[in-house]
Design a protein around this motif. Sequence first.
Motif, short mmCIF file in Angstrom:
data_model
loop_
_atom_site.label_atom_id
_atom_site.label_comp_id
_atom_site.label_asym_id
_atom_site.label_seq_id
_atom_site.Cartn_x
_atom_site.Cartn_y
_atom_site.Cartn_z
N UNK A 51 111.69 15.39 -82.84
CA UNK A 51 110.81 14.26 -83.20
C UNK A 51 111.62 13.16 -83.88
N UNK A 52 112.52 13.57 -84.79
CA UNK A 52 113.36 12.60 -85.48
C UNK A 52 114.36 11.96 -84.51
N UNK A 53 114.99 12.81 -83.69
CA UNK A 53 115.99 12.31 -82.74
C UNK A 53 115.36 11.38 -81.70
N UNK A 54 114.09 11.64 -81.37
CA UNK A 54 113.43 10.82 -80.35
C UNK A 54 113.34 9.37 -80.77
N UNK A 55 113.20 9.13 -82.06
CA UNK A 55 113.15 7.75 -82.56
C UNK A 55 114.46 7.03 -82.27
N UNK A 82 107.57 11.64 -72.39
CA UNK A 82 106.69 11.96 -73.51
C UNK A 82 105.67 13.03 -73.17
N UNK A 83 105.54 13.35 -71.89
CA UNK A 83 104.57 14.37 -71.49
C UNK A 83 105.02 15.75 -71.95
N UNK A 84 104.07 16.60 -72.20
CA UNK A 84 104.34 17.97 -72.63
C UNK A 84 104.95 18.76 -71.48
N UNK A 95 114.73 12.73 -70.02
CA UNK A 95 114.73 11.37 -69.49
C UNK A 95 114.05 11.35 -68.12
N UNK A 96 113.27 10.33 -67.90
CA UNK A 96 112.71 10.05 -66.59
C UNK A 96 113.24 8.71 -66.10
#
Length: 206
Positions: A51-55, A82-84, A95-96
């Motif tokens: 979650x932190x790295x995603x930023x 971002x999809x589960x 990555x998409x």
Amino acid sequence: ELLLTNNKNCRQQIEKEIKHYRKIEDEYYVIAELYRLSNGDNAANVPFENYVLASYFNDIISAANLRFSKMTNSRYQMKRREEKEKYGRQSGLDIEIIDNYTGKERHVNTLSGGESFEASLSLALGLADIIQSYCGGIKIETMFIDEGFGTLDAQSLDTAISTLMKLRGSGILIGIISHVSELKEKIKTQIEIVTSKSGSTLVIKE
């Protein structure tokens, strides 16, 4: 009467112990719940570190897309998925690819070898940009790229080299480690390794 007194004392002691254990149980539940959520056992399957790295990852991808879109003639852009994920797999850092020709999104693994190299190069350059912007005292002046050029067609090779040449013009030294002969015609300054029976020597060409 003595038995009744003992029973009352035992009851009081048991109630006291039950109250103590319930307090511990409540504290444990809070900690256990935090651990469960931070470990990725949540609705999004995203661990706390992801979650932190995603930023940061969003910023890196945005910086990378400035070059990736240009390398692919505005066909491709990257985005963080971002999809589960299915089957309980952890999410948040995949990555998409947005294909502007078809208007659809697809997995990064569907890129060709040359396109994958361009995406990787763009991400590396984007990472360098973000590191420098976040850390004012850090300046990345040198970057080495090891292989990958062999997967590019002639047009993609020209685009990648053009991007690297522009970086050199901005003061960044780019070193390319490759066996692709076409690069010799495009890069003037070279360090060539010449092998012989007596060993290997370096030949500097400018």
